[in-house]
Structures are given as C-alpha cells and as structure tokens.
Design a protein around this motif. Structure first.
Motif, short mmCIF file in Angstrom:
data_model
loop_
_atom_site.label_atom_id
_atom_site.label_comp_id
_atom_site.label_asym_id
_atom_site.label_seq_id
_atom_site.Cartn_x
_atom_site.Cartn_y
_atom_site.Cartn_z
N GLY A 140 6.66 35.86 0.10
CA GLY A 140 5.91 35.78 -0.01
C GLY A 140 4.22 37.08 0.00
N LYS A 141 4.54 37.36 1.55
CA LYS A 141 4.26 38.80 1.59
C LYS A 141 4.40 39.63 1.12
N LYS A 142 5.51 40.39 0.35
CA LYS A 142 5.85 40.90 -0.60
C LYS A 142 4.84 40.84 -1.46
N THR A 143 4.01 40.37 -1.80
CA THR A 143 3.34 39.84 -2.88
C THR A 143 1.85 41.10 -2.85
N MET A 144 1.47 41.62 -1.25
CA MET A 144 0.80 42.31 -1.23
C MET A 144 0.41 43.56 -1.61
N GLY A 145 1.77 43.84 -1.56
CA GLY A 145 2.52 45.45 -2.93
C GLY A 145 2.45 45.20 -3.79
N LEU A 146 2.59 44.36 -4.46
CA LEU A 146 2.43 43.75 -5.91
C LEU A 146 0.54 43.98 -6.34
N GLU A 147 -0.21 43.13 -5.51
CA GLU A 147 -1.36 43.16 -5.15
C GLU A 147 -2.19 44.59 -6.00
N ILE A 148 -1.22 45.45 -4.66
CA ILE A 148 -1.89 46.28 -5.05
C ILE A 148 -1.66 47.30 -5.48
N ALA A 149 -0.06 47.37 -6.39
CA ALA A 149 -0.25 48.04 -7.32
C ALA A 149 -0.91 48.11 -8.52
N GLU A 150 -1.24 46.30 -8.69
CA GLU A 150 -1.69 46.26 -9.90
C GLU A 150 -3.42 46.50 -9.90
N GLN A 151 -3.72 46.32 -8.74
CA GLN A 151 -5.22 46.56 -8.58
C GLN A 151 -5.51 48.29 -8.10
N VAL B 57 3.99 24.36 -3.61
CA VAL B 57 2.75 24.30 -2.69
C VAL B 57 1.67 25.15 -2.17
N THR B 58 1.25 25.19 -3.15
CA THR B 58 -0.35 26.46 -2.96
C THR B 58 -1.52 25.56 -2.91
N LEU B 59 -1.84 26.56 -2.17
CA LEU B 59 -3.88 26.33 -1.69
C LEU B 59 -4.77 27.46 -2.86
N GLY B 60 -4.60 27.96 -3.70
CA GLY B 60 -5.10 28.58 -4.36
C GLY B 60 -4.75 30.08 -3.32
N GLU B 61 -4.13 30.86 -3.21
CA GLU B 61 -3.48 31.55 -2.34
C GLU B 61 -3.62 33.19 -3.03
N GLY B 62 -3.58 34.27 -2.54
CA GLY B 62 -3.53 35.45 -3.21
C GLY B 62 -4.25 36.13 -3.51
N PHE B 63 -4.16 37.25 -5.24
CA PHE B 63 -5.19 38.45 -4.96
C PHE B 63 -6.47 38.94 -4.32
N THR B 64 -6.23 39.24 -3.64
CA THR B 64 -7.88 39.26 -2.43
C THR B 64 -8.11 40.29 -2.76
N PRO B 65 -9.78 40.73 -2.92
CA PRO B 65 -10.15 41.91 -2.86
C PRO B 65 -9.92 43.28 -2.95
N PRO C 83 -3.63 33.26 -13.84
CA PRO C 83 -4.10 32.90 -13.02
C PRO C 83 -4.31 33.86 -11.75
N PRO C 84 -5.81 34.22 -11.22
CA PRO C 84 -5.28 34.69 -9.95
C PRO C 84 -5.40 34.73 -8.09
N THR C 85 -3.86 34.23 -8.12
CA THR C 85 -3.44 33.82 -7.20
C THR C 85 -2.25 34.38 -6.69
N LEU C 86 -1.61 34.33 -6.11
CA LEU C 86 0.34 35.43 -6.22
C LEU C 86 1.40 34.64 -6.59
N TRP C 87 1.42 33.37 -7.42
CA TRP C 87 1.94 32.94 -8.17
C TRP C 87 2.35 33.85 -9.43
N ARG C 88 0.74 34.47 -9.60
CA ARG C 88 1.36 34.79 -11.25
C ARG C 88 2.63 35.97 -11.37
N TYR C 89 3.19 36.85 -9.48
CA TYR C 89 4.48 37.20 -10.06
C TYR C 89 5.45 36.19 -9.57
N ARG C 90 5.01 35.61 -10.81
CA ARG C 90 6.34 34.60 -10.41
C ARG C 90 7.97 34.42 -10.90
#
Ligand SMILES: *Cc1c(COP(=O)(O)O)cnc(C)c1O
Length: 408
Positions: free
Chosen positions: A212-223, A72-80, A53-60
């Motif tokens: 948690g903020k690290k996932t911005m770097g993971l997302e950019i790499a994936e995107q 504890v989540t609100l569905g955050e992450g994987f921003t465009p 699923p497209p949230t930052l918890w995909r990098y579990r």
C-alpha cells in the motif's frame, strides 16, 4: 488467474514462499510480494491507469488483492504533489515539491498501508487483528477494520498524542495504552497471537502494508510524468514508505514505465531523540541496534528498533542517499514556518525533514536546481501537544486595538 502476484519472497535470503495464505515474518524478517511483471505489462499501460479514478487502487495490477475482490477503501491515495515556491525561495531551491499526505483518510499516510493490509486480511478470512502503534497506524487500522467488519486491538505508548488515542476508540477499536514504547507494545501483540487468535498487523510483519505504501512511489512517477525527482526527503520510522517507494521504482523500471532510468537519492530523516537508522548508517552497519530512551515530539518517528532496518539501509545506500538527524528543538519552528509559507499543514515528522533539507543545502549535498520532494506524512492538527499555546484573548467589551495592531 485473477491477480498478478507470482510469489512471496523472504527478504533475508530470497526463499520463495507461496501466495494466498496468511503469513507474517520469515526467519524473523519481512516478506516481499513479487509480481509477474511481464503479465502486468501485457495487461495494462500508463495511459490506461491515467483514466482510472484517483485513488491508489488505480494501480490494481501492482497490488496483491485479486481483481475480483472489492478493496476495503475510504477513497485513499493520489494525494497532490504541491509545488512549494515560497518555502523553496527561502531555502534557495527552484523546484521544491511537497507530497501532501495530510489529506488522506484518518489524516495520515498510514491509510495507504491499511487499505491494502486490511483488504488482504479480509480476503484471507481474518476476523481479528492487532497492532502496536506510535500513533497514526492505530487510528488508520481501526478505521479500515471498522469498514471491513473486522475486530481490531490497538496498543500504544502511554504518552501517544491524544488525538491518536481518541481516533482509535472512535472507530471502535479495543485500544490500550502501555507503559513503554512501540516495541514493548509489539511484544504484547506477539504474545497474544495464540492466546487471542488475532493476526499481527505490525509494520513490515505482514507483507501488504508495504504494498500500500509503495503507491507513493507509483504516484510520484505518474505525477512527474515518468521522470523521478532527484532527491526524496522521507521521515523515517519503521521504514515501510522508504522501502516501499524503492520497490515501486524498481518495478517501474522493470516494466519500462520510466522515461529516464534514474532513481532519486533517498534521504531518511530521523529526529535526534530517536535515530537508530542514522546511527547504523553512519557506522556503516547493515542492521540497527535498539536506540535507547527514544524521545521526540515527532511521535510517528519514535520507533527505536525496526524489523526492516536492513531493507531501509540497503535502499538508502543503493540510491546514493543518506540518513540524517533533524534537531528536536527546531521542529515547532519548521512546522510554523513551512505551514505559513505554503498553506499546507506540516506535521512534526515533516518538520524533521525540513531541518535535514536545510542542513544538506548548506553542506552542498543538495543543489539549488534539483527536483526535491518532501513528504508531509500527516495532518498537523492531529498533534495538539505540539501547539505552542493558546491564542491571545480579546475582551469583546473593551477591544485592545494595540494588541491587534502589534500582533507578531
Ligand atoms: C508512521 C509515520 C511515519 C513513519 O513511516 P514509516 O513508513 O513507517 O517509516 C512518518 N510520519 C508519520 C506522521 C507517521 O505516522
């Protein structure tokens, strides 16, 4: 083992610390989370992650929360990662991208750090947290604490944007204004640790907001399909995002998950009214002095002293980047110009980045064909104070067509 953390590590001297108990600082400085990357690599591949699923918890596997714990989540992450072709053309750039964090829960990327920190605090049995905030962290902490059933105390400067005051209270936090800046609020939090029995959630004073903020770097790499951008423009306050992304890039390289082993130049952008990291960078120093009389409409960057200063400066220098000031009196104009060009609501902090981007283009430090990512870290409508005034008014009974036709 149901997590991939090997140990915690003191950033100041490399001391190995155990994982699985509450920690704040070590010798007054931040603590890293270290993973057993061999085990991560054996457990998961990019292709597996892409199906989640497209949230930052995909990098579990690269996050500290044990696998059997519900985040504890609100569905955050994987921003465009949105192309910015019009603004790019105006600036003479062919590959400008905006990582749009304004779409995250609570309207800023502080939710990335808080989903990780509050999930860990809950797992470790914390009942009560407290933090100082320049604005957005307070709202995010309040929301995630509410979701976790944890009590939350928030301390903010007296002139923090109204929306930030409102949202902290809306989510049920015990929120206070203080006649000082974020560091003065931090003193109150520190003083209350024993007296009030709360856990200190300040930026970089616990290890997990960074993860948690690290996932911005993971997302950019994936995107960007495993090829990192050439340059990243980041509005820098406490520095968790900058430091976190740099950590993410090192972890990805160690995992062999980058198609090209080339890292972006990190450009730390600060407003002239509060630029302690730029000043230390320009002086060639590793630690930054307190910036006096900090004052800027980019409230998320009003951080006159940061406990992670040397980690930011190390990352900026190691990346071949730089720290640069944006002009205060250009913030409103950049917000307007970029938002109107791209239909993305650009916050004041990001406006500072755009002013820096323009300077670096003129200096020749950024090339027209480079792949450039600018972070839009919050939603502009949170900043009522930055609004240039009310709209012109029409009388419904006597419509002034000349005012409509000549609007500019
Ligand atoms: C907190 C904040 C920043 C600074 O983030 P750090 O990662 O702590 O440097 C930038 N922009 C906005 C909108 C913020 O709320």
């Amino acid at each position: 083992m149901n997590h991939f953390v090997s140990h915690l590590e003191a950033s100041i001297d490399g001391t190995v610390l155990p994982f699985g108990q509450l920690v704040n600082l070590y010798n007054g400085r931040p603590i890293w989370v270290r993973y057993d990357l061999q085990r991560v690599k054996a457990a998961v591949a990019w292709a597996d992650i892409a199906r989640r699923p497209p949230t930052l918890w995909r990098y579990r596997e690269l996050l500290p929360l044990p696998q059997d714990q519900e985040p504890v989540t609100l569905g955050e992450g994987f921003t465009p990662l949105l192309p910015g072709p019009r603004l790019g053309r105006q600036l003479g750039l062919s590959q400008l991208f905006i990582k749009d964090e304004s779409q995250l829960p609570t309207g800023s990327f502080k939710s990335r750090g808080m989903t990780a920190a509050i999930s860990m605090a809950k797992w470790l049995g914390v009942k009560r947290v407290a933090l100082p905030t320049a604005g957005n962290a307070g709202g995010a902490a309040a929301a995630y604490a509410a979701r976790a059933g944890i009590e939350c105390f928030v301390f903010m400067p007296h002139d923090t944007p109204l929306v930030n005051q409102f949202e902290a209270r809306l989510y049920g936090a015990k929120a206070f204004r203080v006649n000082g800046l974020i560091n003065d609020c931090g003193q109150i939090v520190r003083a209350g640790v024993d007296r009030m029995g709360w856990f200190d959630l300040s930026t970089l004073k616990e290890p997990y907001r960074l993860e948690g903020k690290k996932t911005m770097g993971l997302e950019i790499a994936e995107q960007m399909d495993g090829v990192l951008p050439d340059v990243i423009f980041y509005p820098t306050g406490g520095g968790t995002g900058l430091i976190g992304m740099w950590k993410a890039f090192q972890e990805l390289a160690a995992l062999g998950w980058l198609r090209q082993p080339k890292f972006p130049r990190l450009i730390a952008c600060q407003p002239e009214g509060c630029a302690p990291i730029v000043r230390a960078y320009e002086r060639g120093e590793r630690f930054a002095e307190l910036f006096p009389n900090a004052c800027t409409v980019a409230s998320g960057l009003r951080v006159p002293v940061a406990v992670g200063d040397f980690l930011m400066l190390d990352a900026i220098r190691a990346s071949g980047g730089q720290a640069v000031v944006g002009r205060e009196d250009r913030i409103a104009a950049w917000m307007q110009r970029a938002s109107a060009a791209e239909g993305i609501n650009i916050c004041p902090e990001t406006a500072v980045c755009l002013d820096v981007l323009e300077q670096l283009i003129h200096r020749g430090d950024v090339q027209p064909d480079e792949r450039i990512v600018v972070f839009n870290t919050a939603a502009a409508p949170k900043y009522l104070e930055a609004m240039p005034g009310e709209l012109p008014t029409l009388d419904k009974d006597r419509i002034d067509w000349s005012a409509i036709a000549s609007f500019h």
